[in-house]
Scaffold this active site. Structure first.
Site, short mmCIF file in Angstrom:
data_model
loop_
_atom_site.label_atom_id
_atom_site.label_comp_id
_atom_site.label_asym_id
_atom_site.label_seq_id
_atom_site.Cartn_x
_atom_site.Cartn_y
_atom_site.Cartn_z
N SER A 113 -4.45 0.89 -2.98
CA SER A 113 -3.45 -0.16 -3.13
C SER A 113 -2.05 0.39 -3.42
O SER A 113 -1.52 1.18 -2.65
CB SER A 113 -3.91 -1.12 -4.22
OG SER A 113 -3.04 -2.19 -4.30
N HIS A 114 -1.49 0.00 -4.56
CA HIS A 114 -0.11 0.36 -4.90
C HIS A 114 -0.05 1.70 -5.64
O HIS A 114 1.03 2.12 -6.05
CB HIS A 114 0.46 -0.74 -5.79
CG HIS A 114 -0.43 -1.00 -6.97
ND1 HIS A 114 -1.66 -1.62 -6.83
CD2 HIS A 114 -0.31 -0.68 -8.27
CE1 HIS A 114 -2.25 -1.67 -8.00
NE2 HIS A 114 -1.45 -1.10 -8.90
N ASP A 277 2.96 -3.54 -0.50
CA ASP A 277 2.46 -2.32 -1.18
C ASP A 277 1.70 -1.40 -0.22
O ASP A 277 1.71 -1.61 0.99
CB ASP A 277 1.57 -2.72 -2.36
CG ASP A 277 0.26 -3.35 -1.90
OD1 ASP A 277 0.28 -4.01 -0.84
OD2 ASP A 277 -0.76 -3.19 -2.58
N ASP A 279 -1.38 -1.00 0.76
CA ASP A 279 -2.33 -1.54 1.75
C ASP A 279 -1.94 -2.92 2.26
O ASP A 279 -2.74 -3.59 2.92
CB ASP A 279 -3.74 -1.57 1.17
CG ASP A 279 -3.86 -2.44 -0.07
OD1 ASP A 279 -2.87 -2.56 -0.81
OD2 ASP A 279 -4.94 -3.01 -0.31
N ASP A 281 -1.29 -5.89 0.81
CA ASP A 281 -1.74 -7.20 0.31
C ASP A 281 -0.84 -7.77 -0.78
O ASP A 281 -0.96 -8.94 -1.13
CB ASP A 281 -3.21 -7.16 -0.14
CG ASP A 281 -3.50 -6.13 -1.21
OD1 ASP A 281 -2.54 -5.46 -1.65
OD2 ASP A 281 -4.68 -5.97 -1.59
N ARG A 282 0.06 -6.98 -1.32
CA ARG A 282 0.98 -7.51 -2.35
C ARG A 282 2.33 -7.85 -1.74
O ARG A 282 2.67 -7.35 -0.67
CB ARG A 282 1.20 -6.46 -3.45
CG ARG A 282 -0.06 -6.13 -4.19
CD ARG A 282 0.24 -5.19 -5.34
NE ARG A 282 -0.97 -5.00 -6.13
CZ ARG A 282 -0.99 -4.76 -7.42
NH1 ARG A 282 0.14 -4.65 -8.10
NH2 ARG A 282 -2.13 -4.61 -8.07
N LYS A 376 -5.61 -11.19 -0.51
CA LYS A 376 -4.21 -11.57 -0.62
C LYS A 376 -3.45 -10.90 0.51
O LYS A 376 -3.93 -9.93 1.10
CB LYS A 376 -3.66 -11.19 -1.98
CG LYS A 376 -3.81 -9.75 -2.40
CD LYS A 376 -3.44 -9.64 -3.86
CE LYS A 376 -3.30 -8.21 -4.33
NZ LYS A 376 -4.57 -7.63 -4.75
C1 G16 Z 1 -6.20 -5.60 -7.45
C2 G16 Z 1 -6.95 -6.88 -7.37
C3 G16 Z 1 -6.13 -8.00 -7.92
C4 G16 Z 1 -5.68 -7.68 -9.33
C5 G16 Z 1 -4.94 -6.36 -9.34
C6 G16 Z 1 -4.58 -5.91 -10.74
O1 G16 Z 1 -5.09 -5.66 -6.61
O2 G16 Z 1 -7.31 -7.18 -6.04
O3 G16 Z 1 -6.90 -9.15 -7.89
O4 G16 Z 1 -4.85 -8.68 -9.83
O5 G16 Z 1 -5.77 -5.36 -8.78
O6 G16 Z 1 -5.74 -5.70 -11.45
P1 G16 Z 1 -5.71 -5.03 -12.88
O7 G16 Z 1 -4.82 -5.91 -13.72
O8 G16 Z 1 -7.14 -5.02 -13.32
O9 G16 Z 1 -5.11 -3.65 -12.75
P2 G16 Z 1 -4.68 -4.43 -5.71
O10 G16 Z 1 -3.46 -4.89 -4.99
O11 G16 Z 1 -4.43 -3.30 -6.67
O12 G16 Z 1 -5.85 -4.19 -4.84
#
Ligand code: G16
Length: 543
Positions: A113-114, A277, A279, A281-282, A376
């Protein structure tokens, strides 16, 4: 090409977090680490023989290496076909769309992800099920159990595939189709939104900057924004995916997109700024002179979605994660539609979307999406915003301030304390849990506590439950302090403190956020002593 069974030993640390298994690249590079995890996933699935598996990732370092392994393990385990994005690329929402559109059995999405990439950065593997969404906890829990006892994996010994060549190849008895990662997704966006209205917006001189942060959305944004919607070349910046994200941090927030934010705050800055971000999705949304918090963005998108063709008949309901502000709840209340509060993690929205009970979902962590896929979707949020701006013919700032005047404003901020020693973070959380029962009715820094709990969730569709999902303390005036531990960090623990206060429609909406939330910030510290116990003087990141 021969099928081999390879002996292996379990790794103790393959427990998936909020979104798949995220670890340092160096951890993933250990012998059989990827193989063990993927075989463990397949061992927990039933009925995939001859079926299709989708594979793609965000292009970060180790993406292709892991994909080559995944394809050969899938072939040895009996999948009939793999659909893989060209050069191993598929954004997370695009992968979700491909799974749905081609009725695949599931998919492997390779991304952290990010989180930063490169050899010193992070890597991740996530399994998505047939609805296109992240595997529910009953699967991720089973996968973890399996990783703890795994003794062997199956693999086809074969030369690496050419992931650059669109077309079909074979591994053992399985076919592998390398597909254009962008085409299906771009088609879907054209079905959802009023592309003509957005084209007119750009031809009227509307200016935008989209920062792809050297991550996966670059090719998608070039195709959709510049080629199809007519935004001038150069609208998309940092649009070529790189394995280490240009040595940057692909997190679309005000820290890593500060230059864009500064440009948008100038009176002669662009009309609109956005970013996505690693991947895809953000999303980050900034209008000239106005940053839109993800929680507000969810509320605003839900309130205005009917302006886009896909949602013109209205939306069934809204879901948000518990720490996300209650701004969207006010929209749901006014519209008389369902509102759901789920634990953090997109996987908790899947059942609600499948059952048609909600249409739009969102999280404070810069994620918004709808029932068009089961992830997302960063560019989706950007395009819905553009669609709304094009139809309303107003600036982002005007749209936001009118919304607050109608619904009130939920001042909201998140303070993150990153890389805290795990023992210290666990002790802070345990001590807080111990205090919860005694809090209601007491005063903290002048505010009376009305309720305090550790959030539990029962899924209204299948009755599954999730416990210990974050400590929430609600005050008599409606303000909230939420504290939980992140499930996506890879080093130590990250403590997240979420602060919220509501100002009614006729209230004061123009305060600086940290000033507006000063009382809640101090209450959180009095309760948790995070700064005192970690020795930090301030959060690592404020969003
Ligand atoms: C993932 C999840 C999201 C979550 C985020 C932050 O996003 O898919 O649903 O809100 O992590 O999670 P945490 O607060 O546990 O770090 P992504 O974009 O990182 O895949």
């Amino acid at each position: 090409m021969t099928k081999k069974t390879i002996e292996t030993k379990p790794y103790p640390d393959q427990k998936p977090g909020t979104s798949g298994l995220r670890k340092r690249v160096k951890v993933y590079q250990q012998p059989n680490y990827v193989e063990n995890y993927i075989q463990s996933i397949f061992d927990c699935l039933e009925g995939f023989e001859g079926k299709t598996l989708v594979i793609g990732g965000d292009g970060r370092f180790y993406n292709e290496t892991a994909i080559q392994k995944a394809i050969k393990i899938a072939a040895a385990n009996g999948f009939g076909k793999v659909l893989v994005g060209q050069n191993g690329l598929l954004s997370t929402p695009a992968a979700s769309n491909i799974i749905r559109r081609y009725e695949a059995f599931g998919g492997l999405v390779l991304s952290a992800s990010h989180n930063p990439g490169g050899p010193e950065g992070d890597f991740g593997i996530k399994y998505n099920v047939a609805n296109g969404g992240p595997a529910p906890e009953r699967i991720t829990d089973a996968v973890f159990q399996r990783t703890q006892v795994i003794e062997q994996y199956q693999i086809i010994e074969a030369p690496d595939l050419d992931l650059g060549a669109i077309g079909t190849q074979t591994v053992g008895e399985m076919s592998v189709e390398v597909i254009d990662p962008v085409a299906d997704y771009a088609e879907l966006m054209a079905e959802l939104f009023d592309f003509d209205a957005i084209c007119d917006l750009f031809s009227s001189g509307f200016t935008m900057t989209f920062d792809a942060l050297h991550a996966v959305t670059g090719p998608y944004a070039h195709e959709i924004l510049e080629n199809r919607l007519g935004a001038p070349a150069g609208t998309v910046v940092n649009g070529t995916p790189s394995p280490d994200f240009g040595n940057g941090h692909p997190d679309p927030n005000l820290v890593y997109c500060k230059d864009m934010y500064d440009a948008l705050m100038q009176p002669d800055g662009p009309d609109f700024g956005a970013a996505s971000d690693g991947d895809g999705d953000r999303n980050l949304i900034i209008g000239r002179g106005r940053f839109v918090t993800p929680s507000d963005s969810l509320a605003l998108l839900a309130a205005n979605a009917h302006l886009a063709p896909a949602y013109s008949k209205g939306i069934a309901g809204i879901a948000r994660s518990m720490p996300t502000s209650a701004a969207a709840d006010r929209v749901a209340e006014k519209r008389g539609i369902e509102m759901h509060e789920t634990p953090t993690g997109w996987k908790f929205f899947g059942n609600l979307l499948d059952a048609g009970r909600v249409t739009i979902c969102g999280e404070e962590s810069a994620g918004t999406g709808s029932d068009h896929v089961r992830e997302k979707d960063g560019l989706w949020a950007v395009l819905l915003w553009l669609n709304i701006v094009a139809v309303r013919k107003q600036s982002v700032d005007e749209i936001v301030t009118e919304h607050w005047a109608a619904y009130g404003r939920n001042y909201y901020t998140r303070h993150d304390y990153e890389e805290v020693e795990s023992d210290v973070a666990n002790a802070i959380m345990d001590d807080l849990r111990g205090k919860l029962d005694g809090l209601p009715g007491t005063q903290i820094n002048g505010a009376e506590v009305s309720s305090a709990d550790d959030f539990s969730y029962t899924d209204p569709v299948d009755g599954s439950t999730a416990h210990k999902q974050g400590i929430r303390i609600v005050f008599k005036d409606g303000s909230r302090v939420v504290i939980r531990m992140s499930g996506t960090g890879t080093v130590g623990a990250t403590l997240r403190v979420y602060l919220e206060r509501y100002e009614p429609p006729a209230g004061q909406h123009d305060l600086e956020t940290q000033t507006a939330l000063a009382q809640q910030i101090e209450i959180a510290e009095s309760l948790s002593q995070i700064r005192a116990r970690t020795g930090r003087t301030s959060p690592s990141v404020i969003t």
